[in-house]
Design an enzyme around this catalytic site. Structure first.
Site, PDB file in Angstrom:
ATOM      1  N   THR A  12       0.827  -1.221   0.000  1.00 41.95           N
ATOM      2  CA  THR A  12       0.000   0.000   0.000  1.00 41.95           C
ATOM      3  C   THR A  12       0.856   1.264   0.000  1.00 41.95           C
ATOM      4  O   THR A  12       0.325   2.370   0.049  1.00 41.95           O
ATOM      5  CB  THR A  12      -0.896   0.021   1.257  1.00 41.95           C
ATOM      6  OG1 THR A  12      -0.039  -0.211   2.398  1.00 41.95           O
ATOM      7  CG2 THR A  12      -1.957  -1.061   1.203  1.00 41.95           C
ATOM      8  N   GLY A  13       2.178   1.117  -0.036  1.00 42.57           N
ATOM      9  CA  GLY A  13       3.068   2.276   0.035  1.00 42.57           C
ATOM     10  C   GLY A  13       3.352   2.876  -1.340  1.00 42.57           C
ATOM     11  O   GLY A  13       2.821   2.417  -2.361  1.00 42.57           O
ATOM     12  N   VAL A  15       6.154   2.828  -3.143  1.00 39.62           N
ATOM     13  CA  VAL A  15       6.848   1.884  -4.037  1.00 39.62           C
ATOM     14  C   VAL A  15       5.937   0.696  -4.350  1.00 39.62           C
ATOM     15  O   VAL A  15       5.824   0.261  -5.501  1.00 39.62           O
ATOM     16  CB  VAL A  15       8.180   1.408  -3.406  1.00 39.62           C
ATOM     17  CG1 VAL A  15       8.827   0.339  -4.264  1.00 39.62           C
ATOM     18  CG2 VAL A  15       9.134   2.582  -3.209  1.00 39.62           C
ATOM     19  N   SER A  41      -3.781  -1.378   7.196  1.00 42.57           N
ATOM     20  CA  SER A  41      -4.353  -1.578   5.854  1.00 42.57           C
ATOM     21  C   SER A  41      -4.981  -2.952   5.681  1.00 42.57           C
ATOM     22  O   SER A  41      -5.551  -3.225   4.615  1.00 42.57           O
ATOM     23  CB  SER A  41      -3.258  -1.420   4.793  1.00 42.57           C
ATOM     24  OG  SER A  41      -2.601  -0.198   4.949  1.00 42.57           O
ATOM     25  N   CYS A 131      17.387   4.829  -4.531  1.00 39.91           N
ATOM     26  CA  CYS A 131      16.845   5.494  -5.735  1.00 39.91           C
ATOM     27  C   CYS A 131      17.857   6.424  -6.409  1.00 39.91           C
ATOM     28  O   CYS A 131      18.024   6.401  -7.641  1.00 39.91           O
ATOM     29  CB  CYS A 131      15.574   6.255  -5.379  1.00 39.91           C
ATOM     30  SG  CYS A 131      15.668   7.129  -3.809  1.00 39.91           S
ATOM     31  N   LYS A 216      25.292   6.088   1.287  1.00 39.24           N
ATOM     32  CA  LYS A 216      24.735   5.024   0.436  1.00 39.24           C
ATOM     33  C   LYS A 216      25.134   5.248  -1.014  1.00 39.24           C
ATOM     34  O   LYS A 216      25.517   4.306  -1.717  1.00 39.24           O
ATOM     35  CB  LYS A 216      23.192   5.040   0.504  1.00 39.24           C
ATOM     36  CG  LYS A 216      22.578   4.494   1.754  1.00 39.24           C
ATOM     37  CD  LYS A 216      21.061   4.427   1.526  1.00 39.24           C
ATOM     38  CE  LYS A 216      20.251   4.693   2.742  1.00 39.24           C
ATOM     39  NZ  LYS A 216      18.828   4.913   2.478  1.00 39.24           N
ATOM     40  N   ARG A 238      16.897  17.542  -0.183  1.00 39.14           N
ATOM     41  CA  ARG A 238      15.466  17.303  -0.415  1.00 39.14           C
ATOM     42  C   ARG A 238      14.846  18.602  -0.928  1.00 39.14           C
ATOM     43  O   ARG A 238      15.105  19.674  -0.383  1.00 39.14           O
ATOM     44  CB  ARG A 238      14.808  16.907   0.912  1.00 39.14           C
ATOM     45  CG  ARG A 238      13.374  16.483   0.766  1.00 39.14           C
ATOM     46  CD  ARG A 238      13.203  15.092   0.208  1.00 39.14           C
ATOM     47  NE  ARG A 238      13.651  14.061   1.125  1.00 39.14           N
ATOM     48  CZ  ARG A 238      13.758  12.785   0.801  1.00 39.14           C
ATOM     49  NH1 ARG A 238      13.456  12.369  -0.429  1.00 39.14           N
ATOM     50  NH2 ARG A 238      14.189  11.902   1.673  1.00 39.14           N
ATOM     51  N   HIS A 245      13.676  12.508  -8.936  1.00 38.57           N
ATOM     52  CA  HIS A 245      14.940  13.007  -8.387  1.00 38.57           C
ATOM     53  C   HIS A 245      15.802  13.577  -9.515  1.00 38.57           C
ATOM     54  O   HIS A 245      15.851  13.025 -10.621  1.00 38.57           O
ATOM     55  CB  HIS A 245      15.737  11.861  -7.748  1.00 38.57           C
ATOM     56  CG  HIS A 245      15.161  11.333  -6.465  1.00 38.57           C
ATOM     57  ND1 HIS A 245      14.075  11.897  -5.819  1.00 38.57           N
ATOM     58  CD2 HIS A 245      15.561  10.281  -5.685  1.00 38.57           C
ATOM     59  CE1 HIS A 245      13.829  11.210  -4.714  1.00 38.57           C
ATOM     60  NE2 HIS A 245      14.706  10.226  -4.609  1.00 38.57           N
ATOM     61  N   ASN A 318      11.925   8.480  -9.374  1.00 40.61           N
ATOM     62  CA  ASN A 318      12.521   7.668  -8.305  1.00 40.61           C
ATOM     63  C   ASN A 318      11.659   6.487  -7.905  1.00 40.61           C
ATOM     64  O   ASN A 318      12.175   5.447  -7.493  1.00 40.61           O
ATOM     65  CB  ASN A 318      12.827   8.532  -7.070  1.00 40.61           C
ATOM     66  CG  ASN A 318      11.657   9.386  -6.632  1.00 40.61           C
ATOM     67  OD1 ASN A 318      11.233  10.280  -7.359  1.00 40.61           O
ATOM     68  ND2 ASN A 318      11.120   9.107  -5.465  1.00 40.61           N
TER      69      ASN A 318
HETATM   70  N1  NAP Z   1      10.120   6.070  -2.112  1.00 45.72           N
HETATM   71  C1  NAP Z   1      11.199   5.837  -2.826  1.00 45.72           C
HETATM   72  O1  NAP Z   1      11.557   6.601  -3.763  1.00 45.72           O
HETATM   73  C2  NAP Z   1      12.044   4.626  -2.527  1.00 45.72           C
HETATM   74  C3  NAP Z   1      13.063   4.316  -3.428  1.00 45.72           C
HETATM   75  C4  NAP Z   1      13.877   3.209  -3.182  1.00 45.72           C
HETATM   76  C5  NAP Z   1      13.646   2.445  -2.055  1.00 45.72           C
HETATM   77  N2  NAP Z   1      12.653   2.780  -1.193  1.00 45.72           N
HETATM   78  C6  NAP Z   1      12.460   1.915  -0.010  1.00 45.72           C
HETATM   79  O2  NAP Z   1      11.247   1.191  -0.180  1.00 45.72           O
HETATM   80  C7  NAP Z   1      10.635   0.968   1.107  1.00 45.72           C
HETATM   81  C8  NAP Z   1       9.218   1.519   1.074  1.00 45.72           C
HETATM   82  O3  NAP Z   1       9.244   2.894   0.790  1.00 45.72           O
HETATM   83  P1  NAP Z   1       7.932   3.713   0.405  1.00 45.72           P
HETATM   84  O4  NAP Z   1       8.434   4.996  -0.110  1.00 45.72           O
HETATM   85  O5  NAP Z   1       7.015   2.890  -0.429  1.00 45.72           O
HETATM   86  O6  NAP Z   1       7.272   3.945   1.867  1.00 45.72           O
HETATM   87  P2  NAP Z   1       5.734   4.168   2.263  1.00 45.72           P
HETATM   88  O7  NAP Z   1       4.985   4.891   1.216  1.00 45.72           O
HETATM   89  O8  NAP Z   1       5.792   4.756   3.626  1.00 45.72           O
HETATM   90  O9  NAP Z   1       5.152   2.678   2.359  1.00 45.72           O
HETATM   91  C9  NAP Z   1       5.530   1.789   3.378  1.00 45.72           C
HETATM   92  C10 NAP Z   1       4.807   0.469   3.188  1.00 45.72           C
HETATM   93  O10 NAP Z   1       5.234  -0.439   4.208  1.00 45.72           O
HETATM   94  C11 NAP Z   1       4.073  -0.942   4.880  1.00 45.72           C
HETATM   95  N3  NAP Z   1       4.354  -1.280   6.268  1.00 45.72           N
HETATM   96  C12 NAP Z   1       4.647  -0.450   7.291  1.00 45.72           C
HETATM   97  N4  NAP Z   1       4.790  -1.171   8.442  1.00 45.72           N
HETATM   98  C13 NAP Z   1       4.568  -2.474   8.122  1.00 45.72           C
HETATM   99  C14 NAP Z   1       4.561  -3.698   8.844  1.00 45.72           C
HETATM  100  N5  NAP Z   1       4.797  -3.730  10.165  1.00 45.72           N
HETATM  101  N6  NAP Z   1       4.296  -4.843   8.172  1.00 45.72           N
HETATM  102  C15 NAP Z   1       4.036  -4.847   6.845  1.00 45.72           C
HETATM  103  N7  NAP Z   1       4.034  -3.715   6.098  1.00 45.72           N
HETATM  104  C16 NAP Z   1       4.306  -2.544   6.728  1.00 45.72           C
HETATM  105  C17 NAP Z   1       3.071   0.192   4.781  1.00 45.72           C
HETATM  106  O11 NAP Z   1       1.769  -0.292   5.054  1.00 45.72           O
HETATM  107  P3  NAP Z   1       0.597   0.727   5.562  1.00 45.72           P
HETATM  108  O12 NAP Z   1       0.118   1.434   4.317  1.00 45.72           O
HETATM  109  O13 NAP Z   1      -0.430  -0.206   6.113  1.00 45.72           O
HETATM  110  O14 NAP Z   1       1.201   1.632   6.574  1.00 45.72           O
HETATM  111  C18 NAP Z   1       3.280   0.581   3.317  1.00 45.72           C
HETATM  112  O15 NAP Z   1       2.655  -0.351   2.476  1.00 45.72           O
HETATM  113  C19 NAP Z   1      11.560   1.642   2.133  1.00 45.72           C
HETATM  114  O16 NAP Z   1      12.443   0.668   2.639  1.00 45.72           O
HETATM  115  C20 NAP Z   1      12.316   2.664   1.301  1.00 45.72           C
HETATM  116  O17 NAP Z   1      13.567   2.980   1.857  1.00 45.72           O
HETATM  117  C21 NAP Z   1      11.828   3.838  -1.403  1.00 45.72           C
END
Ligand code: NAP
Length: 343
Positions: A12-13, A15, A41, A131, A216, A238, A245, A318
């Site tokens: 649901t996030g 990514v 969720s 990213c 990183k 940021r 990005h 990104n």
């Molecule tokens: N955003 C980017 O550009 C990017 C790029 C490369 C890598 N990443 C990495 O990808 C990962 C996710 O990033 P995001 O940007 O998608 O973050 P996000 O929008 O905050 O989404 C986080 C996701 O993790 C879920 N989650 C949180 N706690 C959990 C738990 N205890 N058990 C199972 N699921 C859980 C959330 O569910 P709910 O919706 O229920 O809270 C949501 O689906 C991170 O490790 C980040 O560093 C992100």
């Protein structure tokens, strides 16, 4: 090949949502989809190829086995659960930074180091890079292969979506608050409020003044490019952009490099869109990117005072290039090379 059982953790996030969209439109055959998020969720339904799939919590997967598991729910969840999914036969493609610098885990950008997936990785885990690293190494690859690099200095301009869905919300709510003069923007996701601001601080700041994001970029680029001695230094910033990005990259080569040759190499590189400096295609900008799966490179120019120096402006989506698309391209590579457990 037979259809696959796929798990998406963090479905649901920011990514996870992109992953679902991209898999839906890919050629990957899906038998069963398991969508995992936090308890907040659980019970939600998400449509995929005409069927609604429920969102569940990860604890309910303990007796299930998958062909591929995409992890995008943060490092703590990956550290705890990715090895368990891998042990049960899944190829785990992890978007967090939990395993990226583990010497037994390949860190893969398919356009750069696909060869490191040649054998099934130890414990089944493959790491997806950060990213800002992915777009950088994709633009550097053809230049690093042709010429010796002395050092690289770059500044990143990173979007709010790098901080997940809550990062985007915080920017939009903050911007509305400033425009309506109703409230001072909050800063839960970023060190200070991002609306109408620029923050030279991405990731934890350590005692030596370097941030985690900057560290990183250096370490991951060295590992992916196979250049452990590469001199690279960065300032990660940021900016109040919703998604996409940008990076201003200065490369100092060991010898003079003809600008035309550098342009030619980048123009030939698959997945790179080159902006030639002519009128409307002078340079890419994050809000107006067209092909979200490409890395966009513009403003390539020589340093007028030093023929060994070259600047370029590198922009990418990104959430796709920097995360979901790279992960899917790793999965496709594994499928094509018959590297999944049961193939
Ligand atoms: N955003 C980017 O550009 C990017 C790029 C490369 C890598 N990443 C990495 O990808 C990962 C996710 O990033 P995001 O940007 O998608 O973050 P996000 O929008 O905050 O989404 C986080 C996701 O993790 C879920 N989650 C949180 N706690 C959990 C738990 N205890 N058990 C199972 N699921 C859980 C959330 O569910 P709910 O919706 O229920 O809270 C949501 O689906 C991170 O490790 C980040 O560093 C992100």
């Amino acid at each position: 090949m037979s259809a696959l059982k796929i798990a998406i953790i963090g479905a649901t996030g920011a990514v996870g949502t992109e992953l679902i969209k991209l898999i839906e439109h890919s050629q990957i055959p899906v038998l069963r989809l398991r969508l995992i998020a936090s308890s907040r969720s659980a019970g939600r339904q998400i449509k995929f190829r005409g069927t609604s799939w429920p969102v569940d919590v990860i604890e309910n997967t303990s007796d299930a086995a998958f062909d591929i598991a995409f992890f995008s729910a943060g490092g703590a969840i990956s550290l705890k659960w990715a090895p368990r999914f891998g042990a049960k036969g899944a190829l785990v493609i992890d978007n967090s930074n939990a395993f990226r610098m583990n010497s037994e885990v390949p860190l893969i950008v398919p356009q750069v180091n696909a060869n490191t997936l040649a054998s099934r990785p130890n414990r089944g885990i493959v790491a997806n890079p950060n990213c800002s690293t992915i777009q950088l190494v994709r633009a550097l690859r053809p230049l690093a292969q042709a010429f010796a690099i002395r050092q690289i200095v770059l500044t990143t301009y990173q979007a709010a979506s790098g901080g997940g869905l809550r990062g985007i919300d915080e920017l939009l709510t903050g911007a509305r608050g400033v425009l309506d003069r109703t409230c001072e923007p909050t800063s839960e996701r970023f060190p200070v409020s991002l609306a109408f601001n620029v923050i030279p601080h991405v990731g934890e700041l350590s005692g030596d003044g370097v941030t985690l994001e900057e560290r990183k970029l250096v370490q991951e680029s060295r590992k992916i490019l196979g250049m452990p001695e590469l001199k690279l230094t960065a300032t990660c910033v940021r900016v109040p952009v919703i998604n996409g990005h940008s990076e201003a990259v200065y490369i100092e080569f060991s010898d003079c490099v003809p600008l035309n040759k550098a342009r030619e190499l980048l123009a030939r590189e698959p997945g790179i869109q080159l902006y030639d400096g002519a009128s409307c295609r002078a340079y890419p900008t994050p809000r107006l990117l067209e092909n979200a799966g490409d890395v966009h490179v513009g403003r390539i120019r020589a340093n007028p005072d030093d023929g060994r120096g070259l600047w370029m402006w590198v922009v990418a989506n990104n959430l796709q290039v920097g995360a979901a698309l790279n992960a899917i391209q790793i999965a496709e590579l594994a499928i094509t090379n018959r590297l999944l457990g049961e193939q």
